[in-house]
Enzyme design. Structure first.
Site, PDB file in Angstrom:
ATOM      1  N   TYR A 125     -28.788   4.025  36.882  1.00  0.00           N
ATOM      2  CA  TYR A 125     -28.390   4.479  35.546  1.00  0.00           C
ATOM      3  C   TYR A 125     -26.908   4.767  35.363  1.00  0.00           C
ATOM      4  O   TYR A 125     -26.376   4.605  34.270  1.00  0.00           O
ATOM      5  CB  TYR A 125     -29.209   5.721  35.169  1.00  0.00           C
ATOM      6  CG  TYR A 125     -30.661   5.382  34.948  1.00  0.00           C
ATOM      7  CD1 TYR A 125     -31.030   4.634  33.842  1.00  0.00           C
ATOM      8  CD2 TYR A 125     -31.641   5.762  35.849  1.00  0.00           C
ATOM      9  CE1 TYR A 125     -32.354   4.282  33.628  1.00  0.00           C
ATOM     10  CE2 TYR A 125     -32.970   5.422  35.636  1.00  0.00           C
ATOM     11  CZ  TYR A 125     -33.315   4.680  34.515  1.00  0.00           C
ATOM     12  OH  TYR A 125     -34.612   4.325  34.309  1.00  0.00           O
ATOM     13  N   ALA A 136     -22.306   7.746  28.153  1.00  0.00           N
ATOM     14  CA  ALA A 136     -22.474   8.430  29.440  1.00  0.00           C
ATOM     15  C   ALA A 136     -21.410   7.981  30.448  1.00  0.00           C
ATOM     16  O   ALA A 136     -20.857   8.795  31.193  1.00  0.00           O
ATOM     17  CB  ALA A 136     -23.867   8.138  29.985  1.00  0.00           C
ATOM     18  N   LYS A 194     -27.537   5.119  13.570  1.00  0.00           N
ATOM     19  CA  LYS A 194     -26.386   4.275  13.973  1.00  0.00           C
ATOM     20  C   LYS A 194     -26.825   3.218  14.990  1.00  0.00           C
ATOM     21  O   LYS A 194     -26.192   2.169  15.119  1.00  0.00           O
ATOM     22  CB  LYS A 194     -25.226   5.116  14.492  1.00  0.00           C
ATOM     23  CG  LYS A 194     -25.509   6.003  15.703  1.00  0.00           C
ATOM     24  CD  LYS A 194     -25.327   5.317  17.022  1.00  0.00           C
ATOM     25  CE  LYS A 194     -25.850   6.170  18.162  1.00  0.00           C
ATOM     26  NZ  LYS A 194     -25.841   5.511  19.466  1.00  0.00           N
ATOM     27  N   VAL A 214     -33.066   2.230  27.995  1.00  0.00           N
ATOM     28  CA  VAL A 214     -33.660   2.362  26.668  1.00  0.00           C
ATOM     29  C   VAL A 214     -32.725   1.811  25.577  1.00  0.00           C
ATOM     30  O   VAL A 214     -31.521   2.039  25.595  1.00  0.00           O
ATOM     31  CB  VAL A 214     -34.072   3.837  26.397  1.00  0.00           C
ATOM     32  CG1 VAL A 214     -32.868   4.754  26.330  1.00  0.00           C
ATOM     33  CG2 VAL A 214     -34.879   3.940  25.124  1.00  0.00           C
TER      34      VAL A 214
HETATM   35  N1  LIG Z   1     -26.633   6.626  27.605  1.00  0.00           N
HETATM   36  C1  LIG Z   1     -25.821   7.181  26.708  1.00  0.00           C
HETATM   37  O1  LIG Z   1     -24.604   6.993  26.786  1.00  0.00           O
HETATM   38  C2  LIG Z   1     -26.369   8.049  25.638  1.00  0.00           C
HETATM   39  C3  LIG Z   1     -27.733   8.133  25.387  1.00  0.00           C
HETATM   40  N2  LIG Z   1     -28.183   8.936  24.394  1.00  0.00           N
HETATM   41  C4  LIG Z   1     -29.611   9.081  24.125  1.00  0.00           C
HETATM   42  O2  LIG Z   1     -30.225   9.754  25.224  1.00  0.00           O
HETATM   43  C5  LIG Z   1     -31.610   9.392  25.297  1.00  0.00           C
HETATM   44  C6  LIG Z   1     -31.931   9.005  26.734  1.00  0.00           C
HETATM   45  O3  LIG Z   1     -31.182   7.844  26.991  1.00  0.00           O
HETATM   46  P1  LIG Z   1     -30.587   7.436  28.389  1.00  0.00           P
HETATM   47  O4  LIG Z   1     -30.449   8.540  29.342  1.00  0.00           O
HETATM   48  O5  LIG Z   1     -29.350   6.677  28.085  1.00  0.00           O
HETATM   49  O6  LIG Z   1     -31.728   6.431  28.870  1.00  0.00           O
HETATM   50  P2  LIG Z   1     -31.848   5.593  30.204  1.00  0.00           P
HETATM   51  O7  LIG Z   1     -32.499   4.321  29.862  1.00  0.00           O
HETATM   52  O8  LIG Z   1     -30.547   5.584  30.904  1.00  0.00           O
HETATM   53  O9  LIG Z   1     -32.851   6.488  31.069  1.00  0.00           O
HETATM   54  C7  LIG Z   1     -34.102   6.855  30.595  1.00  0.00           C
HETATM   55  C8  LIG Z   1     -34.664   7.913  31.521  1.00  0.00           C
HETATM   56  O10 LIG Z   1     -35.869   8.420  30.954  1.00  0.00           O
HETATM   57  C9  LIG Z   1     -36.864   8.371  31.952  1.00  0.00           C
HETATM   58  N3  LIG Z   1     -38.178   8.246  31.351  1.00  0.00           N
HETATM   59  C10 LIG Z   1     -38.763   7.166  30.815  1.00  0.00           C
HETATM   60  N4  LIG Z   1     -39.996   7.451  30.381  1.00  0.00           N
HETATM   61  C11 LIG Z   1     -40.206   8.754  30.680  1.00  0.00           C
HETATM   62  C12 LIG Z   1     -41.301   9.626  30.516  1.00  0.00           C
HETATM   63  N5  LIG Z   1     -42.435   9.234  29.942  1.00  0.00           N
HETATM   64  N6  LIG Z   1     -41.173  10.897  30.945  1.00  0.00           N
HETATM   65  C13 LIG Z   1     -40.033  11.312  31.519  1.00  0.00           C
HETATM   66  N7  LIG Z   1     -38.959  10.541  31.722  1.00  0.00           N
HETATM   67  C14 LIG Z   1     -39.054   9.262  31.292  1.00  0.00           C
HETATM   68  C15 LIG Z   1     -36.493   7.185  32.816  1.00  0.00           C
HETATM   69  O11 LIG Z   1     -37.102   7.295  34.075  1.00  0.00           O
HETATM   70  P3  LIG Z   1     -37.688   6.021  34.898  1.00  0.00           P
HETATM   71  O12 LIG Z   1     -36.701   4.918  34.743  1.00  0.00           O
HETATM   72  O13 LIG Z   1     -37.804   6.560  36.256  1.00  0.00           O
HETATM   73  O14 LIG Z   1     -39.010   5.707  34.261  1.00  0.00           O
HETATM   74  C16 LIG Z   1     -34.985   7.369  32.903  1.00  0.00           C
HETATM   75  O15 LIG Z   1     -34.650   8.324  33.866  1.00  0.00           O
HETATM   76  C17 LIG Z   1     -31.799   8.245  24.283  1.00  0.00           C
HETATM   77  O16 LIG Z   1     -32.372   8.762  23.128  1.00  0.00           O
HETATM   78  C18 LIG Z   1     -30.369   7.765  24.008  1.00  0.00           C
HETATM   79  O17 LIG Z   1     -30.234   7.231  22.714  1.00  0.00           O
HETATM   80  C19 LIG Z   1     -27.338   9.687  23.623  1.00  0.00           C
HETATM   81  C20 LIG Z   1     -25.992   9.642  23.828  1.00  0.00           C
HETATM   82  C21 LIG Z   1     -25.388   8.823  24.847  1.00  0.00           C
HETATM   83  O1  LIG Z   2     -25.443   7.068  21.561  1.00  0.00           O
HETATM   84  C1  LIG Z   2     -24.679   6.526  22.323  1.00  0.00           C
HETATM   85  C2  LIG Z   2     -23.237   6.806  22.337  1.00  0.00           C
HETATM   86  O2  LIG Z   2     -22.893   7.871  21.488  1.00  0.00           O
HETATM   87  C3  LIG Z   2     -25.200   5.511  23.281  1.00  0.00           C
HETATM   88  O3  LIG Z   2     -25.540   4.375  22.586  1.00  0.00           O
HETATM   89  P1  LIG Z   2     -26.423   3.242  23.272  1.00  0.00           P
HETATM   90  O4  LIG Z   2     -27.808   3.802  23.427  1.00  0.00           O
HETATM   91  O5  LIG Z   2     -26.355   2.094  22.338  1.00  0.00           O
HETATM   92  O6  LIG Z   2     -25.804   2.939  24.616  1.00  0.00           O
END
Ligand SMILES: NC(=O)C1=CN([C@@H]2O[C@H](COP(=O)(O)OP(=O)(O)OC[C@H]3O[C@@H](n4cnc5c(N)ncnc54)[C@H](OP(=O)(O)O)[C@@H]3O)[C@@H](O)[C@H]2O)C=CC1
Ligand SMILES: O=C(CO)COP(=O)(O)O
EC number: 1.1.1.94
Length: 344
Positions: free
Chosen positions: A49, A139, A190, A278
Site C-alpha cells: 500500500y 497518502a 470529487k 480501492v
Molecule cells: N490513499 C489516499 O491517498 C487517500 C484515501 N482516502 C480514502 O481512504 C479510504 C481508504 O482508502 P485507502 O487506504 O487508500 O485504500 P487502500 O486500497 O490503500 O487500502 C484499503 C484497506 O482496507 C482494507 N479492507 C478492505 N476490506 C476491508 C474490510 N472488510 N474490513 C477491514 N478492512 C478492509 C484492506 O485490507 P486488505 O487489502 O488486507 O483486504 C486495505 O488495508 C477510501 O475511502 C479513500 O477514498 C482519502 C484520502 C487520501
Molecule cells: O482522496 C484522495 C486525495 O485527496 C485520494 O484519491 P484517490 O482515491 O483517487 O487516490
C-alpha cells in the site's frame, strides 16, 4: 501524548498513522487480516500500500478489542464498502467517550448514506459527534511529510477541534468546519470527476478538457450539495475545489488512474484488478447518479461517467453529448442557489 487507534491499514490509514506518530501519539494500526498486522510489526513496512518505513511508535493489531481499549480517539479509514462491518464490530468495544473520526470518501449506493450516517446507524453515537477528516491529501505525499492541508468537520465543533489538535503538525495543517454534509459530499463526489479526468486524458484530450471537467464538475457537485443543504462555500474549500484539483491532476490518484485505463479502452473488471487498491469513484458514481435523479438535480458529467462505466457507452460519444448540451448561462443555477441561501 494520546493513544489513538487507526482502523484500516491501507495507504491512507498508514499515512494518517504516521502523522499521528510524528506528533508523539501512541498509535495502534488495525488490519483486518492477522498476517497483515504481523507483517507490519515484523518489517515496519506496508509494501502493498505505501512505499515508506513505518515508525516504531506504530503497532499493528488485528484484534479490535485490543486495538481500541483505552484510546482517546479512533480514526476509521476503511473503504466505504467495509464501513458498516467495521463499525458494528467497533461498537462492541469502544468507550462512548472516545472521539470518532473518519477519513473515508464515499457514498453508499442504494441507501445514499454518507459515511457519518452509516457510522451513526452502526454505532451508539450521535451523528452530531462524528468527525470527518477530508481534503487534498495523497497518502504518498503525506508519508513523505510534504506540506498538506485538510479540514476536520463535525456539527460538534469541539470534536472537530479535538481531531485538529491530534493531527496538526509542521507538514499537516488542519482547518475546521461545521459543515460535515458539504465536507463529506465534496470528498466523495470529487472521485467521480477524477475518473472523468482520467478518461479524458486516456482519450488523449488535453488540459483544456481537464480544466473544463474540474470547473463544471465543481458546479454539479455544488448543485447537488446545496440542494441537500450543504453550505455552498464548502465546495470552494479544501474538501471541494482543493480535493478536485489534486485528484484530477495527480498520478497518485487511483480514481484518475482507473479512469485513464478506461479511456484507453480497458474493461472495468481488468482495470480494478490491475489497480489492487480501492477506487471509490466507481461505487460513488452509482450513488450520485441516483441522488441526482431523486433530487431532480442536473449532473451531466456524473451521468456521462455512469454511462461509460455501467451502460457500456463509448467515452467519445459521451464527450460529444456533453459538448452539445443546450446552450446556457454559466452561472444560471448556482446564482439562484446562492441567492436562495443568502436572501433570508
Ligand atoms: N490513499 C489516499 O491517498 C487517500 C484515501 N482516502 C480514502 O481512504 C479510504 C481508504 O482508502 P485507502 O487506504 O487508500 O485504500 P487502500 O486500497 O490503500 O487500502 C484499503 C484497506 O482496507 C482494507 N479492507 C478492505 N476490506 C476491508 C474490510 N472488510 N474490513 C477491514 N478492512 C478492509 C484492506 O485490507 P486488505 O487489502 O488486507 O483486504 C486495505 O488495508 C477510501 O475511502 C479513500 O477514498 C482519502 C484520502 C487520501
Ligand atoms: O482522496 C484522495 C486525495 O485527496 C485520494 O484519491 P484517490 O482515491 O483517487 O487516490
Amino acid at each position: 501524548m494520546k493513544k489513538v487507534a487507526v482502523l484500516g491499514a491501507g495507504s491512507w490509514g498508514t499515512a494518517l498513522a504516521i502523522v499521528l506518530a510524528d506528533n508523539g501519539h501512541e498509535v495502534r494500526l488495525w488490519a483486518h487480516r492477522k498476517e497483515h498486522a504481523e507483517t507490519i510489526n515484523d518489517t515496519h513496512r506496508n509494501n502493498k500500500y505505501l512505499d515508506v518505513d513505518i515508525p516504531k511508535e506504530i503497532t499493528a493489531f488485528s484484534d479490535m478489542h485490543q486495538t481500541v481499549s483505552g484510546v482517546d480517539a479512533v480514526v476509521i479509514v476503511v473503504p466505504t464498502k467495509a464501513i458498516r462491518e467495521v463499525c458494528s464490530e467497533l461498537n462492541k468495544w469502544i468507550d462512548p467517550k472516545t472521539t470518532v473520526i473518519h477519513a473515508t470518501k464515499g457514498i453508499e449506493p442504494v441507501s445514499l448514506k454518507r459515511v457519518s450516517q452509516m457510522i451513526e446507524e452502526e454505532m451508539d453515537i450521535h451523528y452530531e459527534d462524528v468527525v470527518v477528516l477530508s481534503g487534498p491529501s495523497h497518502a504518498e505525499e503525506v508519508a513523505l511529510r510534504h506540506p498538506t492541508t485538510v479540514t476536520t468537520s463535525s456539527i460538534n465543533l469541539e470534536k472537530a477541534k479535538h481531531a485538529q489538535d491530534l493531527f496538526s503538525s509542521d507538514s499537516f495543517r488542519v482547518y475546521t468546519s461545521d459543515d460535515i454534509l458539504g465536507i463529506e459530499l465534496g470528498g466523495a463526489l470529487k472521485n467521480i470527476i477524477a475518473l472523468g479526468a482520467g478518461i479524458s486524458d486516456g482519450l488523449g484530450y488535453g488540459d483544456n478538457a481537464k480544466a473544463a471537467l474540474i470547473t463544471r464538475g465543481l458546479a454539479e457537485i455544488a448543485r447537488l450539495g446545496t440542494s441537500l443543504g450543504a453550505n455552498p462555500l464548502s465546495f470552494l474549500g479544501l474538501s471541494g475545489v482543493g480535493d478536485l484539483i489534486v485528484t484530477c491532476t495527480s498520478v497518485h490518484s487511483r480514481n484518475w488512474r482507473a479512469g485513464n485505463l478506461l479511456g484507453k479502452g480497458n474493461q472495468l473488471d481488468e482495470v480494478l484488478e490491475q489497480m489492487g487498491m480501492v477506487v471509490e469513484g466507481v461505487r460513488t458514481v452509482k450513488a450520485a447518479h441516483q441522488f441526482a435523479k431523486d433530487q431532480n438535480v442536473e449532473m451531466p458529467i456524473t451521468s456521462g461517467i455512469h454511462q461509460v462505466i455501467f451502460e457500456n457507452k463509448d467515452p467519445k460519444d459521451v464527450v460529444e453529448q456533453l459538448m452539445n448540451r443546450g446552450k446556457r448561462d454559466e452561472m444560471d443555477d448556482l446564482a439562484v442557489l446562492l441567492k436562495e441561501r443568502y436572501s433570508e
